[in-house]
Design a protein around this motif. Structure first.
Motif, PDB file in Angstrom:
ATOM      1  N   LEU A 132       0.836  -1.192   0.000  1.00 13.31           N
ATOM      2  CA  LEU A 132       0.000   0.000   0.000  1.00 13.31           C
ATOM      3  C   LEU A 132       0.878   1.253   0.000  1.00 13.31           C
ATOM      4  O   LEU A 132       1.798   1.374   0.813  1.00 13.31           O
ATOM      5  N   VAL A 156      -7.264  -1.037   6.195  1.00  9.64           N
ATOM      6  CA  VAL A 156      -8.117   0.059   5.718  1.00  9.64           C
ATOM      7  C   VAL A 156      -9.560  -0.414   5.700  1.00  9.64           C
ATOM      8  O   VAL A 156     -10.382   0.021   6.510  1.00  9.64           O
ATOM      9  N   THR A 157      -9.892  -1.287   4.756  1.00  9.88           N
ATOM     10  CA  THR A 157     -11.205  -1.918   4.713  1.00  9.88           C
ATOM     11  C   THR A 157     -11.059  -3.343   4.204  1.00  9.88           C
ATOM     12  O   THR A 157     -10.091  -3.655   3.482  1.00  9.88           O
ATOM     13  N   LEU A 160     -10.981  -3.366   0.366  1.00 15.24           N
ATOM     14  CA  LEU A 160      -9.680  -3.145  -0.273  1.00 15.24           C
ATOM     15  C   LEU A 160      -8.861  -4.426  -0.272  1.00 15.24           C
ATOM     16  O   LEU A 160      -8.277  -4.797  -1.302  1.00 15.24           O
ATOM     17  N   ASP A 161      -8.793  -5.111   0.873  1.00 10.06           N
ATOM     18  CA  ASP A 161      -8.030  -6.362   0.936  1.00 10.06           C
ATOM     19  C   ASP A 161      -8.556  -7.373  -0.083  1.00 10.06           C
ATOM     20  O   ASP A 161      -7.781  -8.045  -0.783  1.00 10.06           O
ATOM     21  N   HIS A 162      -9.879  -7.468  -0.191  1.00 12.41           N
ATOM     22  CA  HIS A 162     -10.489  -8.429  -1.113  1.00 12.41           C
ATOM     23  C   HIS A 162     -10.161  -8.066  -2.560  1.00 12.41           C
ATOM     24  O   HIS A 162      -9.780  -8.933  -3.365  1.00 12.41           O
ATOM     25  N   VAL A 164      -7.646  -6.233  -3.750  1.00 16.72           N
ATOM     26  CA  VAL A 164      -6.227  -6.397  -4.052  1.00 16.72           C
ATOM     27  C   VAL A 164      -5.876  -7.874  -4.204  1.00 16.72           C
ATOM     28  O   VAL A 164      -5.115  -8.252  -5.100  1.00 16.72           O
ATOM     29  N   TYR A 182      -7.323   2.286  -6.361  1.00 15.36           N
ATOM     30  CA  TYR A 182      -8.599   1.934  -5.731  1.00 15.36           C
ATOM     31  C   TYR A 182      -9.193   3.179  -5.086  1.00 15.36           C
ATOM     32  O   TYR A 182      -8.491   4.166  -4.807  1.00 15.36           O
ATOM     33  N   GLY A 186     -11.661   1.275  -0.916  1.00 13.95           N
ATOM     34  CA  GLY A 186     -11.267   0.033  -1.558  1.00 13.95           C
ATOM     35  C   GLY A 186     -12.060  -0.303  -2.798  1.00 13.95           C
ATOM     36  O   GLY A 186     -11.942  -1.412  -3.330  1.00 13.95           O
ATOM     37  N   GLU A 187     -12.857   0.648  -3.298  1.00  7.04           N
ATOM     38  CA  GLU A 187     -13.637   0.395  -4.503  1.00  7.04           C
ATOM     39  C   GLU A 187     -12.714   0.131  -5.692  1.00  7.04           C
ATOM     40  O   GLU A 187     -11.627   0.685  -5.788  1.00  7.04           O
ATOM     41  N   THR A 188     -13.190  -0.682  -6.618  1.00 12.96           N
ATOM     42  CA  THR A 188     -12.389  -1.014  -7.795  1.00 12.96           C
ATOM     43  C   THR A 188     -12.086   0.217  -8.627  1.00 12.96           C
ATOM     44  O   THR A 188     -10.987   0.361  -9.162  1.00 12.96           O
ATOM     45  N   LEU A 193      -6.199   5.401  -3.408  1.00 12.93           N
ATOM     46  CA  LEU A 193      -5.230   4.487  -2.811  1.00 12.93           C
ATOM     47  C   LEU A 193      -4.525   3.718  -3.921  1.00 12.93           C
ATOM     48  O   LEU A 193      -5.184   3.049  -4.737  1.00 12.93           O
TER      49      LEU A 193
END
Length: 377
Positions: A132, A156-157, A160-162, A164, A182, A186-188, A193
């Protein structure tokens, strides 16, 4: 983070040492090394690795030591530093290769993702390490091992992890590294980020049909650039020689027996080297049923034309024939098996990079074109 840096970092952390890492996360223009190249600085002064082959290492060592000494007081875990080529800065840091590099510098305080990647490398399992770059959690790492395991997280969320982890698996399938952007949650879609994803894919495969002088030369040269080489020949007496077994796995089998049980993808190559129709044609027919990104066959233009007509007679379409590079290799005047190996590997590398394979001195544009990076905030 490259493989050597991962192993070194894990070893130093296991010794209880504090470690700072400077990792190449973005290149604009040309630079000597690929994304993920890493310079490590351990508490006590040990230094390992490189980011630009010597251009900015002195400055990065000072940045890393500042991190270990307490940083600049802004509270961030890590920060991106930029080195460019223009005017006084180019002279000051010596970045003479014509590019701008961005490097994330921070302390390694999470061993689990690095250990997971180190174990995967030891076991020959593909793995990706995601880093990150933005926000209060900059410097956090997440590892994806194989297609299932995720180790670590960005804090973060979960979204985001999902996201990435999903994208890292895609990068592994393609054998590439790069930057993804993102949204803040964490949005696509978004660029708030940025995440650098470095793939440690399994080596590409090269299958050589025919235990010949050309196979021996190709196996030796292809191994130097990272291919896992297999030589296939139905004649056990020909295949047993040490010049083959020293640089490749040797399989005694007919072409139609070996390829159906071999999974090949876009990064893989098949070369047919026997000049014998009873080997060549079954090998090429079987190769066309795979997902190999490169299929090549040696021979003169007359041999290639006659072979193509026989394949048409067997039902091979013109679209399928277009997948076969024959005669294979770049036109460099190669005559010996070793020279031919250079010509063939040159063609493979050029096609893989989407390049024409001509002289750099007569070309224009960047020598190392890069993917478009996500927009900066």
């Amino acid at each position: 983070m490259d493989a050597r840096a991962v192993r070194t970092a894990v070893a130093w952390l296991a010794e209880g040492r504090r470690v700072a890492a400077a990792t190449l996360v973005e290149v604009v223009g040309s630079a000597p090394f690929e994304l993920g190249a890493t310079l490590l600085v351990a508490e006590g002064g040990a230094i390992e690795g490189s980011v630009t082959g010597g251009c900015v290492e002195g400055a990065l060592v000072e940045e890393a030591r500042a991190v270990l000494d307490g940083g600049d007081g802004d509270g961030a875990r890590a920060r991106v530093v930029t080195y460019g080529i223009s005017d006084e800065q180019a002279v000051g840091v010596g970045l003479a290769c014509g590019g701008t590099v961005r490097v994330l510098v921070g302390e390694l305080d999470e061993a689990a993702p690095l250990e997971a990647v180190a174990d995967a490398l030891e076991d020959g399992v593909p793995a990706a390490l995601a880093l990150l770059l933005d926000g209060p959690q900059a410097g956090a790492r997440l590892a994806v091992v194989g297609q299932d395991d995720v180790v670590g997280g960005f804090g973060v969320t979960a979204l985001l992890d999902h996201g990435v982890a999903r994208d890292a698996r895609g990068f592994l399938d393609e054998g590439r590294s790069g930057l993804r952007g993102y949204g803040a949650a964490g949005e696509t879609l978004g660029s708030a980020l940025r995440v650098a994803i470095h793939s440690h894919a399994t080596p590409p495969s090269m299958v050589l049909f025919g235990a010949t002088d050309y196979a021996a030369a190709l196996a030796r040269a292809a191994g130097l650039i990272g291919y896992r080489v297999t030589i296939v020949d139905a004649r056990s007496a020909f295949a047993a020689g040490p010049r083959f077994t020293q640089h490749a796995e040797v399989v005694v089998a007919w072409p139609g027996e070996h390829l159906p049980r071999t999974r090949l993808g876009p990064r893989d190559a098949v070369l047919v080297l026997t000049h014998d129709p009873k080997f060549d044609e079954p090998a090429l027919l079987s190769s066309l049923q795979t997902g190999a990104g490169y299929i090549g066959a040696l021979g003169s233009r007359r041999t290639a034309a006659a072979r193509a007509q026989r394949l048409r007679d067997l039902g091979v379409t013109d679209a399928e024939l277009a997948r076969i590079s024959a005669p294979c290799g770049l036109d460099v005047g190669a005559r010996t098996p070793e020279e031919t190996a250079v010509a063939v590997l040159g063609e493979i590398l050029a096609l893989r990079a989407g390049r024409a394979g001509g002289r750099l001195a007569e070309a224009s544009g960047p020598i190392h074109p890069r993917e478009q990076a996500p927009a900066r905030r």
